[in-house]
Write a protein that holds these residues in place. Sequence first.
Motif, short mmCIF file in Angstrom:
data_model
loop_
_atom_site.label_atom_id
_atom_site.label_comp_id
_atom_site.label_asym_id
_atom_site.label_seq_id
_atom_site.Cartn_x
_atom_site.Cartn_y
_atom_site.Cartn_z
N ASN A 23 0.76 -1.30 -0.03
CA ASN A 23 0.03 0.01 0.07
C ASN A 23 1.01 1.37 0.05
O ASN A 23 0.43 2.38 -0.66
CB ASN A 23 -1.02 -0.09 1.39
N TYR A 32 0.94 4.10 -2.76
CA TYR A 32 0.75 5.47 -2.18
C TYR A 32 1.66 6.40 -3.11
O TYR A 32 1.76 7.50 -3.59
CB TYR A 32 0.73 5.60 -0.64
N GLY A 67 -3.96 1.98 -0.93
CA GLY A 67 -2.78 3.04 -0.90
C GLY A 67 -2.98 4.05 -1.92
O GLY A 67 -2.87 5.13 -1.56
N TYR A 110 -1.14 3.32 4.79
CA TYR A 110 -2.24 2.40 5.13
C TYR A 110 -2.56 2.70 6.65
O TYR A 110 -3.63 2.27 7.05
CB TYR A 110 -1.45 0.96 4.76
#
Length: 562
Positions: free
Chosen positions: A68, A72, A303, A321
């Motif tokens: 995640n 991101y 994410g 996360y």
Amino acid sequence: MGTEDIAITLATAAFFMAVVAYISYRKTLGEVSTQDGYFLAGRGLSAVFIAGSLLLTNLSAAQLIGLNGSAYGFNLSSMGWEVTAAIATVAMAFIFLPRYLAGAFTTLPQFLRDRFDDGLQRMTVILFMVGYGLVTIPGVLYSGSIAVLQLFDIPSLLSVTYSQGLVITIVTIGCLGAMYAIFGGLRAVAVSDTLNGVGLLIVGIAVPILGLSTLGEGSVKSGFEIIMTSETHKLNAIGSADDPTPFGTLFTGMIFANLFYWCTNQYVIQRTLAARNLAEGQKGVLFSGFFKVLVPFLMMIPGVIAFHLYGEGMESIDLAYPALIRDVLPIYATGFFLAVLLGAVFSSFNSLINSAATLFCLDIYAPWKNDSVSDSEMVRVAKLASLSIALFSFVVAPLLQYAPEGLWQIMRIFTGFYNIPVIAIVIIGLFARHVPALGPKIVIVFHIIAYGLLQFILGDYIDIHFIHLYAILFFTEIGIMLLVGHFFPREETWTFHKKELVDLTPWRFAVPCAATLLSCVVGVYLLFSPVGLVNGLSALFSPLIILLFFVNCIIWYLYSRN
């Protein structure tokens, strides 16, 4: 969190964990008194337990947060490690598993002893034990503890320093996780993994839905439209040279890294070696491949949602996360999430302990005793070995916080010391029956020296992505063994001797199921690419998906007729 919230979280987590522990206990009564019972669950695991255990063994807390975080901070390119693993599960189901089960092997070094000699068995055991003991087991325990620290701020709750909180968390998680492996053997590990796997799927589905609802200010549909129409580069799985996983690496070293992990890594393949028959083993392995295809949706889309919610202002991408969990999960669900998170940590940790103890007992202790060891003595030694390995990991794991290059760098480097030579040796062992033990022994020494030089000495001068380096070394080592086999062949060509302790009839739908699985891999990459969601669906997307669908229909129709 306030005191009341903490109490609710801990109470609900303890309840779910107690349910898992009780069911695991009931399922292992009378099953761990023999070697096969302790190490291979009595060779009686069904497809459900194999798939569930493979899923939880593979998906650790580090991946939950790391994947995640990668989505991101970058995009979905890192899904390559997960989605393409489905290809390796197909290889396991059709190439490796039938041969492992036919030989009734308990460990991979046992196969290598049967194929080559005792010396190679000892060398591979040393590789596995050093890798597991110094890096993999402490690394799993450390990364899981970091996840708990980030999500629940343990140092503040206990009024201790960060390092003290880390040690407390490591020891607590390690003790709880080790109990499954020490007292219940592989069956307890597999049962607890499956139950925690159900919890992980529930969390994996709930978090994206709740995140989309938060992003859409109460509307899941609005949140979905936002991530589909803005900043769609985040949905791109076709990684560039600057992304964590360049797309080209999928076709070079990643193939062999996944083959090693899913087809020869002891702590992963051990639950498949415990299958009650070949058909159940193939079902379990292939079903786990379908779960891997779901990883981008369950463990990376959150994410992307976090990026739309928080922007790029986070101190670390690994905080994305945990921040999303704190903001979208209702307080009554955080305890369940904590239990699932700990379950993921337990799974990888206790699977590694069980497999390390298996390697020690069957490939070191039993040969030392000339294989004249009773079942009761072997189980007792296995429990002592598991306890010793767990205690050793409690000492090593906290030291990883001082690693200057970070945990992932250390794990990546040290795994590279043994993953490629092992898969190369196994492939040669299966398909080149004239190659003697000398070839693999040369390859192990060559790989350690060459890989060490390229990583530590020549890394600044030779700019090769480490995954491409895997492929280069793999083919070089295959060539070395074939040359040795050509000039110094075995006196007698190796012959595989079947033992057939379980039914070796293949699953009748294995081929069409594998075709559907591979189609899903292609479909997911089409979806998360410029052909699919990146910059909007292209005109090619629908025809390609329809083509995949019809190919699958034809394959299933032909097999159903037969």
